[in-house]
Design a protein around this motif. Structure first.
Motif, PDB file in Angstrom:
ATOM      1  N   LYS A  66      20.007 -41.486   7.832  1.00 20.01           N
ATOM      2  CA  LYS A  66      19.047 -42.386   7.203  1.00 20.01           C
ATOM      3  C   LYS A  66      19.654 -43.784   7.071  1.00 20.01           C
ATOM      4  O   LYS A  66      20.842 -43.916   6.753  1.00 20.01           O
ATOM      5  N   CYS A  75      13.569 -47.093   3.569  1.00 17.79           N
ATOM      6  CA  CYS A  75      14.372 -46.047   4.221  1.00 17.79           C
ATOM      7  C   CYS A  75      13.791 -45.706   5.589  1.00 17.79           C
ATOM      8  O   CYS A  75      12.583 -45.483   5.727  1.00 17.79           O
ATOM      9  N   SER A  77      14.352 -43.152   9.076  1.00 14.79           N
ATOM     10  CA  SER A  77      14.970 -41.925   9.578  1.00 14.79           C
ATOM     11  C   SER A  77      15.376 -42.114  11.033  1.00 14.79           C
ATOM     12  O   SER A  77      14.628 -42.679  11.827  1.00 14.79           O
ATOM     13  N   LEU A  86      10.546 -43.899   6.694  1.00 15.84           N
ATOM     14  CA  LEU A  86      10.288 -42.722   5.863  1.00 15.84           C
ATOM     15  C   LEU A  86       9.477 -43.128   4.634  1.00 15.84           C
ATOM     16  O   LEU A  86       8.513 -42.477   4.268  1.00 15.84           O
ATOM     17  N   TYR A  87       9.925 -44.204   3.977  1.00 13.37           N
ATOM     18  CA  TYR A  87       9.185 -44.707   2.825  1.00 13.37           C
ATOM     19  C   TYR A  87       9.608 -46.146   2.531  1.00 13.37           C
ATOM     20  O   TYR A  87      10.675 -46.600   2.946  1.00 13.37           O
ATOM     21  N   GLN A 105      22.627 -33.446  -0.886  1.00 14.57           N
ATOM     22  CA  GLN A 105      22.020 -32.368  -0.112  1.00 14.57           C
ATOM     23  C   GLN A 105      22.038 -31.096  -0.943  1.00 14.57           C
ATOM     24  O   GLN A 105      23.067 -30.733  -1.505  1.00 14.57           O
ATOM     25  N   LYS A 119      15.374 -30.182  -3.350  1.00 18.74           N
ATOM     26  CA  LYS A 119      15.026 -31.253  -2.422  1.00 18.74           C
ATOM     27  C   LYS A 119      16.220 -32.171  -2.153  1.00 18.74           C
ATOM     28  O   LYS A 119      16.979 -32.485  -3.064  1.00 18.74           O
ATOM     29  N   SER A 121      17.937 -35.403  -2.090  1.00 19.31           N
ATOM     30  CA  SER A 121      17.603 -36.464  -3.032  1.00 19.31           C
ATOM     31  C   SER A 121      18.593 -37.614  -2.981  1.00 19.31           C
ATOM     32  O   SER A 121      19.731 -37.470  -2.523  1.00 19.31           O
ATOM     33  N   SER A 135      13.288 -38.362  -4.235  1.00 19.27           N
ATOM     34  CA  SER A 135      13.201 -37.571  -3.009  1.00 19.27           C
ATOM     35  C   SER A 135      13.695 -38.424  -1.845  1.00 19.27           C
ATOM     36  O   SER A 135      13.234 -39.549  -1.641  1.00 19.27           O
ATOM     37  N   ALA A 136      14.629 -37.878  -1.074  1.00 26.03           N
ATOM     38  CA  ALA A 136      15.176 -38.623   0.063  1.00 26.03           C
ATOM     39  C   ALA A 136      14.185 -38.716   1.215  1.00 26.03           C
ATOM     40  O   ALA A 136      14.386 -39.496   2.140  1.00 26.03           O
ATOM     41  N   GLU A 137      13.113 -37.936   1.167  1.00 28.91           N
ATOM     42  CA  GLU A 137      12.126 -37.942   2.243  1.00 28.91           C
ATOM     43  C   GLU A 137      10.920 -38.828   1.941  1.00 28.91           C
ATOM     44  O   GLU A 137      10.317 -39.406   2.843  1.00 28.91           O
ATOM     45  N   THR A 138      10.569 -38.951   0.650  1.00 30.42           N
ATOM     46  CA  THR A 138       9.360 -39.699   0.291  1.00 30.42           C
ATOM     47  C   THR A 138       9.617 -40.849  -0.677  1.00 30.42           C
ATOM     48  O   THR A 138       8.755 -41.717  -0.838  1.00 30.42           O
TER      49      THR A 138
END
Length: 509
Positions: A66, A75, A77, A86-87, A105, A119, A121, A135-138
């Motif tokens: 990331k 962020c 990916s 990602l966001y 992780q 999650k 994070s 959240s590391a994804e959103t």
């Protein structure tokens, strides 16, 4: 007795066929996948191609595939063929800006109470003392904790990676007025230590001059040790476990009431988290050493440490000693004897093999420590393999004759890390492919250029070379990340920062 299984090369097609027919466990599948990818990375018909670049006025960060821009607000990916958003978080005020962050992780071996605890994070520390878990994804907020209204926290760091981390405050500086008034400033800083999964406070402690003495310049927590650096160039290690066992006054739980806060809730505004580890006397010193730049590294097997003594005659040398009794290892003083602007670097290999990597401008040595526990004999440092740059060894004339016939003698020899010569700059380790990525620069054509040499981590064999498209200006800071099929190069250009991403692709016919 079963016959020995002979190792033989397996091509990517064979591995893919075996995978399609089913393999017993996930670990085996992962290993085979990495074998396939390593084989692809080494093939001549594939190359790393630059697919993306982006500039920013603020520092760019990369971790675990990331890329973070605008102070962790945006962020991207790197999983896809080129980085994708990602966001993007809403713009934050100066008071709410992120000061530091860590990527977490989730553990695979634990069942946690809340699904959100599993999650991936991002832990983010804000300027107004909030610790967020996003959240590391959103970028969605999962949890937040208020630290303190009394102490200014600014830095995050790992104690034990992905298990425990610490939050460090700024140092308290003694003001001129306080000094003139005879008011002693004994508090140096505060540290807050947390468990990661689930996020839970261990405690906050104060670093005090009355306990740890004068001259404290920095404090961190690493691998279960409280590491204190002093202005007299000494470093002392204390057991953090012992400190908690002896000086913990109350066990705290986030979101629960505490008697130290008069029954108020831990982690809420404006009370935050109280100091619940009260160190009243100096704990036992586990280990101490005087070293240049307060830099000491511990690793190897048996345990050893690397340091440079703080004396002029030892400048440029690295000493390797047994942690057990400080006995110098045989061949334990390593010196590349280079004349360069940047000093050579030595560190324990990140592959946990216990080996040592020593990088200079023209040579890179991978060393190993040979010794047995309780043998009574000192360990021995031996070379595992060595890499060298390719240079024109024709000596440069020290005397120049001008057009008028005047003889001019050079006052200085050419430096070993001169930008016009092929020079080792940095080393990155890709643990899943077991490859070393060595950055080499060369400015023979008048413009700084760099390429990356991919070497087998066990033998040092050169597998392939990757040319970087963008020029390499050694006067600015550079970072390189190698993650499976992706290479990320982050550089500073004057007041701007730039990120370049390379992806492994099949060569076009």
């Amino acid at each position: 007795m079963a016959p020995c299984r002979r190792k033989r090369p397996v091509n990517a097609t064979g591995l893919l066929d075996r995978r399609s027919r089913g393999i017993r466990d996930a670990g085996t599948i992962a290993r085979h996948n990495m074998k396939i990818l390593r084989s692809l990375v080494s093939q001549d018909n594939r190359s790393f191609v630059k697919v993306w670049s982006k500039t920013s006025k603020s520092t760019i960060m990369h971790e675990n595939g990331k890329i973070y821009f605008e102070n962790y607000q945006n962020c991207y990916s790197c999983v896809h063929s080129e980085p994708q958003v990602l966001y993007k978080l809403p713009k934050r005020s100066k008071l709410e800006k992120f000061e530091d962050a860590l990527l977490c992780q989730s553990p695979l071996d634990k069942t946690l109470a809340s699904p959100s605890d599993h999650k991936l994070s991002l832990l983010a520390l804000t300027a107004n003392n909030w610790l967020y878990r996003l959240s590391a994804e959103t970028g969605e907020e999962l949890q937040r904790v208020y630290l303190s209204s009394k102490h200014k926290f600014r830095y995050l760091g790992w104690d034990v990676s992905q298990e425990m981390f610490y939050v460090k405050s700024v140092q308290n500086k003694e003001t001129t007025l306080a000094r003139q008034a005879g008011i002693a400033q004994n508090t140096v800083m505060h540290l807050a230590i947390f468990h990661v999964f689930p996020l839970q406070i261990v405690g906050i402690l104060e670093i005090n001059k009355k306990v740890f003495g004068n001259g404290v310049t920095d404090v961190v927590v690493s691998q279960g040790c409280l590491v204190v650096s002093y202005s007299n160039k000494s470093v002392k290690l204390y057991s953090f476990e012992h400190i908690v066992q002896r000086y913990l006054t109350e066990k705290l739980t986030l979101g629960k009431q505490s008697s130290l806060l008069g029954g108020k809730t831990v982690g809420d505004v404006p009370f935050g988290i109280p100091v619940n580890i009260q160190i009243t006397d100096c704990p036992p010193v586990l280990f101490q050493v005087s070293c240049s730049n307060n830099s000491v590294q511990i690793g190897g097997y048996p345990w050893h440490y690397i340091y440079t003594p703080p004396h002029k005659n030892h400048k440029g040398t690295h000493h390797i000693c047994s942690l057990k009794d400080s006995t110098m290892a045989t061949n334990g003083i390593q010196n590349i004897n280079c004349c360069s602007l940047e000093s050579d670097e030595m560190f324990f290999h990140p592959d946990d093999s216990g080996r040592i990597v020593h990088v200079g401008p023209t040579i890179m040595n991978v060393l190993k420590i040979v010794g047995e526990l309780n043998s009574g004999l000192p360990s021995k440092v031996v070379e595992d393999f060595s890499l060298a740059t390719h240079r024109n060894n024709t000596p440069t004339s020290q005397v120049t004759v001008t057009s008028s016939g005047r003889t001019v003698k050079r006052r200085f020899h050419q430096l070993d890390d001169d930008p016009d010569q092929e020079t080792f700059r940095m080393v990155e380790y890709e643990d899943e492919l077991d490859l070393l990525a060595v950055v080499v620069t060369n400015g023979e054509e008048g413009e700084g250029r760099a390429h990356i040499q991919l070497h087998d981590n066990q033998s040092g064999q050169l597998l392939r070379t990757v040319d970087l498209v963008e020029p390499w200006d050694e006067t600015y800071r550079h970072e390189l990340f190698f993650d499976k099929d992706t290479i990320v190069h982050i550089e500073q250009k004057n007041t701007n920062f730039c990120c370049h991403v390379y992806k492994l692709k099949a060569a076009r016919k």
